[in-house]
Design an enzyme around this catalytic site. Structure first.
Site, mmCIF file in Angstrom:
data_model
loop_
_atom_site.group_PDB
_atom_site.id
_atom_site.type_symbol
_atom_site.label_atom_id
_atom_site.label_comp_id
_atom_site.label_asym_id
_atom_site.label_seq_id
_atom_site.Cartn_x
_atom_site.Cartn_y
_atom_site.Cartn_z
ATOM 1 N N HIS A 86 0.823 -1.212 0.000
ATOM 2 C CA HIS A 86 0.000 0.000 0.000
ATOM 3 C C HIS A 86 0.852 1.256 0.000
ATOM 4 O O HIS A 86 0.392 2.328 0.383
ATOM 5 C CB HIS A 86 -0.956 0.015 1.202
ATOM 6 C CG HIS A 86 -1.637 -1.300 1.450
ATOM 7 N ND1 HIS A 86 -1.145 -2.232 2.329
ATOM 8 C CD2 HIS A 86 -2.727 -1.847 0.865
ATOM 9 C CE1 HIS A 86 -1.927 -3.308 2.294
ATOM 10 N NE2 HIS A 86 -2.885 -3.106 1.420
HETATM 11 FE FE1 FES Z 1 0.228 -1.867 3.784
HETATM 12 FE FE2 FES Z 1 2.884 -2.147 3.905
HETATM 13 S S1 FES Z 1 1.763 -0.443 3.247
HETATM 14 S S2 FES Z 1 1.361 -3.603 4.394
#
Ligand code: FES
Length: 144
Positions: free
Chosen positions: A108
Site C-alpha cells: 500500500h
Molecule cells: Fe500496507 Fe505495507 S503499506 S502492508
C-alpha cells in the site's frame, strides 16, 4: 525461538543481509557515512523522527535507531499490514523526493527511511520494529 548469530564481517557498505528470527525476516544493513549524514536532513517528513514509541529497545530511541550508527538491524515487516518492504539502496528518490535510499512497501505504498522511520502520509502507523540484539564481537551480532 532461539537467538540468531549474524556474521557481519563481509558486509559491504550499502549491503543488506536477511536472516530469520522467530519466523520473521530481520535485516542487517551497513549504512554509509553519506547515508548517516542524510538521516538528519529529512526529520520534517517523518511521523516520529526521534522514535519515541515506547515498545522497542532503548537503543532505538534516536535518529539512528541502532547500537552502532553504521549497522542497522530491523524486523523487515511493514507496520501497516505485514508485507515485507523492498530495499531501494539508490532509487528511493523516485518514491520520496530528495531521499536517495530507504524501504518501500509494495502493498500500500508505505515508505521508511534508512533508519526504518516511517514517512508522513502513508498507511503504516509506526516506524519499523527494532528487535533485541547485541554485539558478541565487532563482527558478530546476536539477534534475540
Ligand atoms: Fe500496507 Fe505495507 S503499506 S502492508
Amino acid at each position: 525461538g532461539a537467538p540468531v548469530e549474524v556474521d557481519i564481517s563481509k558486509l559491504e557498505p550499502g549491503q543488506l543481509i536477511r536472516v530469520e528470527w522467530r519466523g520473521k525476516p530481520v535485516w542487517v544493513v551497513k549504512r554509509t557515512k553519506q547515508t548517516l549524514d542524510a538521516l538528519a536532513a529529512h526529520d520534517d517528513k517523518l511521523r516520529d523522527p526521534a522514535s519515541d514509541e515506547p515498545q522497542q529497545p532503548d537503543y532505538a530511541h534516536n535518529g539512528y535507531r541502532s547500537i552502532k550508527p553504521e549497522i542497522f538491524v530491523a524486523v523487515g515487516i511493514c507496520t501497516h499490514l505485514g508485507c515485507s518492504p523492498s530495499y531501494l539502496p539508490d532509487s528511493f528518490g523516485e518514491q520520496v523526493q530528495g531521499v536517495t535510499s530507504g524501504f518501500f512497501c509494495p502493498c500500500h505504498g508505505s515508505k521508511f527511511d534508512m533508519a526504518g522511520r516511517v514517512f508522513q502520509g502513508v498507511p503504516a502507523p509506526l516506524n519499523l520494529v527494532i528487535p533485541p540484539y547485541q554485539y558478541l564481537s565487532d563482527t558478530t551480532i546476536l539477534v534475540g
